[in-house]
Design a protein around this motif. Structure first.
Motif, PDB file in Angstrom:
ATOM      1  N   THR A  76       0.854  -1.193   0.000  1.00 13.17           N
ATOM      2  CA  THR A  76       0.000   0.000   0.000  1.00 13.17           C
ATOM      3  C   THR A  76       0.895   1.250   0.000  1.00 13.17           C
ATOM      4  O   THR A  76       1.889   1.298   0.714  1.00 13.17           O
ATOM      5  CB  THR A  76      -0.899   0.000   1.247  1.00 13.17           C
ATOM      6  N   LYS A  78       1.011   5.573   0.182  1.00 14.50           N
ATOM      7  CA  LYS A  78       0.224   6.731   0.557  1.00 14.50           C
ATOM      8  C   LYS A  78       0.939   7.999   0.113  1.00 14.50           C
ATOM      9  O   LYS A  78       2.135   8.158   0.341  1.00 14.50           O
ATOM     10  CB  LYS A  78       0.069   6.735   2.075  1.00 14.50           C
ATOM     11  N   VAL A  92      -4.407   7.222  -1.477  1.00 12.75           N
ATOM     12  CA  VAL A  92      -3.828   5.915  -1.149  1.00 12.75           C
ATOM     13  C   VAL A  92      -3.913   5.006  -2.372  1.00 12.75           C
ATOM     14  O   VAL A  92      -4.937   4.981  -3.061  1.00 12.75           O
ATOM     15  CB  VAL A  92      -4.571   5.261   0.043  1.00 12.75           C
ATOM     16  N   MET A  94      -3.542   1.034  -3.496  1.00 13.44           N
ATOM     17  CA  MET A  94      -3.490  -0.318  -2.941  1.00 13.44           C
ATOM     18  C   MET A  94      -3.240  -1.330  -4.043  1.00 13.44           C
ATOM     19  O   MET A  94      -3.785  -1.208  -5.133  1.00 13.44           O
ATOM     20  CB  MET A  94      -4.815  -0.656  -2.252  1.00 13.44           C
ATOM     21  N   GLN A  96      -3.914  -4.907  -5.312  1.00  9.74           N
ATOM     22  CA  GLN A  96      -4.895  -5.977  -5.110  1.00  9.74           C
ATOM     23  C   GLN A  96      -4.584  -7.106  -6.069  1.00  9.74           C
ATOM     24  O   GLN A  96      -3.810  -6.927  -7.001  1.00  9.74           O
ATOM     25  CB  GLN A  96      -6.316  -5.454  -5.401  1.00  9.74           C
ATOM     26  N   TYR A 100      -4.338  -2.429  -9.511  1.00  8.74           N
ATOM     27  CA  TYR A 100      -4.055  -1.347  -8.567  1.00  8.74           C
ATOM     28  C   TYR A 100      -5.277  -0.459  -8.403  1.00  8.74           C
ATOM     29  O   TYR A 100      -5.902  -0.060  -9.386  1.00  8.74           O
ATOM     30  CB  TYR A 100      -2.862  -0.522  -9.039  1.00  8.74           C
ATOM     31  N   GLN A 323      -5.448  -3.026   5.125  1.00  3.67           N
ATOM     32  CA  GLN A 323      -4.211  -2.751   4.395  1.00  3.67           C
ATOM     33  C   GLN A 323      -3.602  -1.463   4.901  1.00  3.67           C
ATOM     34  O   GLN A 323      -4.299  -0.558   5.326  1.00  3.67           O
ATOM     35  CB  GLN A 323      -4.508  -2.591   2.893  1.00  3.67           C
ATOM     36  N   GLY A 324      -2.277  -1.412   4.838  1.00  2.00           N
ATOM     37  CA  GLY A 324      -1.590  -0.149   5.104  1.00  2.00           C
ATOM     38  C   GLY A 324      -1.636   0.322   6.542  1.00  2.00           C
ATOM     39  O   GLY A 324      -1.422   1.498   6.820  1.00  2.00           O
ATOM     40  N   ALA A 329      -2.803   4.374   7.133  1.00  2.00           N
ATOM     41  CA  ALA A 329      -3.699   4.506   5.978  1.00  2.00           C
ATOM     42  C   ALA A 329      -5.155   4.690   6.390  1.00  2.00           C
ATOM     43  O   ALA A 329      -6.033   4.733   5.561  1.00  2.00           O
ATOM     44  CB  ALA A 329      -3.549   3.319   5.031  1.00  2.00           C
TER      45      ALA A 329
END
Ligand code: SAH
Length: 345
Positions: A76, A78, A92, A94, A96, A100, A323-324, A329
């Motif tokens: 992740t 930011k 942010v 991410m 996946q 993305y 996540q993050g 995040a």
């Protein structure tokens, strides 16, 4: 001068007609700006010089300034961006399984004042322009060197409180000659501005809708989400029903599990009653604790028990993974941290 990144195809067509140019040039411009990612109109080889000069005097390619970029162990990323007027926003990105995904901010601050949320601690200063939302996608993709395939409008701000610019943003990133982000790959999340949900149901792009419900009844929702005073939970459910009937699309219901507030089995049953028969998907979200707020994340066992009740009641449900977490995040945390740093300096 206006930002070229804030112009939809229709707006460009109007501009072209006003300047005695053929409207088909709108498509050419979009292709140059988003496919070739030109930095100046001089790079357009299929447009006559005099018109390039005209475009140069009317539009800018100004970008956002990236002042911080953090990368989490899980991929992740930011970004903290500074806008032309000095305001800071966060974005942010991410990673996946399916590609993305970028989470965008739509306002500087937020007026919704949801009690558990860090974003609401800063009052809304202004709406973001469509261009400032588009640039978050462009720049996050470029800085991370990836193609962004999915977008969630779940950053700071209430997107339906900046409705027109958010709709422009959808049209721009969806354009088949531009970033070409499929409408079904875009999700917009609202805390429940009921009149806008009706308006949105009649909008022709098939962008996914998510509703931040977070409570199974008015009593709990009143305590944690002031918007519930303006639009009661029954009105919200009616609007969701209308949206589903009109669009034939499934709606995502977001539900943060807050310890001792909305996470009992009784609450789960109440939620199942409320959503019974609706074409919805419930996303149970573990709460990201915010230092300044009294709310706590539900215990793991309680989250699982809540999930099990909904499953048993045949509600489509998932318990979202996080996540993050190591790079703040959660909504608003990076920005507020930075502001504190800057305020102390
Ligand atoms: N204003 C919009 C979109 C921004 S918030 C909305 O309310 O839907 C995106 C989602 O994150 C919302 O469901 C919001 O309630 C949730 N959220 C806010 N703070 C959070 C936190 N600390 N932990 C987990 N989710 C949070």
């Amino acid at each position: 001068m206006e930002s070229i990144y804030g112009y939809t195809e229709d707006m460009l067509k109007d501009y072209l007609t006003e300047h005695g140019e053929k409207p088909f040039r709108a498509k050419q411009i979009i292709e140059w700006v988003y496919r070739h990612q030109i930095k100046s109109f001089d790079e357009m080889t299929n447009v006559k010089k005099s018109f390039i000069e005209q475009l140069k005097s009317d539009f800018s390619f100004d970008e956002l300034e990236c002042v911080d970029h953090q990368i989490s162990f899980d991929g992740t990323q930011k970004f903290l961006f500074r806008l032309a007027d000095g305001n800071l926003i966060e974005t942010v990105l991410m990673s996946q399984e399916y590609g993305y995904s970028v989470c965008v901010t739509t306002e500087v601050g937020c007026n919704m004042n949801c009690q558990f949320c860090a974003s609401g601690m800063k009052k809304k200063l202004r709406n973001l322009e469509a261009s400032e939302i588009v640039l978050q996608i462009l720049m996050a993709g470029r800085l991370a060197n990836v193609r962004v395939s999915h977008v969630v409008v779940m950053g700071i701000g209430e997107p339906f409180d900046n409705y027109d610019n958010v709709i422009k943003f959808f049209k721009i990133i969806n354009h088949p000659l531009g970033l070409e982000i499929g409408a079904r790959h875009i999700t917009v999340s609202t805390c429940g501005l009921v009149p806008k949900i009706y308006e949105y149901a009649d909008f022709d792009l098939q962008v996914n809708l998510a509703i931040s419900l977070h409570a199974p009844n008015n009593e709990i929702r009143d305590k944690i989400m002031p918007i519930n005073k303006a639009y009661r939970i029954e009105e919200l459910i009616e609007a969701i029903k209308y949206y589903i009937e009109k669009t034939n699309r499934r709606v995502t219901i977001e539900y943060i599990l807050l310890k001792g507030i909305n996470d009992s089995k009784e609450n789960a049953n109440e939620l199942a009653n409320l959503l019974h028969g609706l074409n919805v998907y419930v996303n149970l979200i573990p709460y990201n604790e915010v230092k300044e707020k009294p709310y706590k994340r539900s215990e793991k066992d309680d989250m699982v028990a809540f999930f099990d009740v909904l499953k048993k009641r045949r509600i489509n449900v998932q318990l979202r993974k996080e996540q993050g977490g190591d790079i703040d995040a959660a909504c608003g945390q990076l920005r507020s941290k930075h502001m504190n740093k800057e305020n102390k300096a």
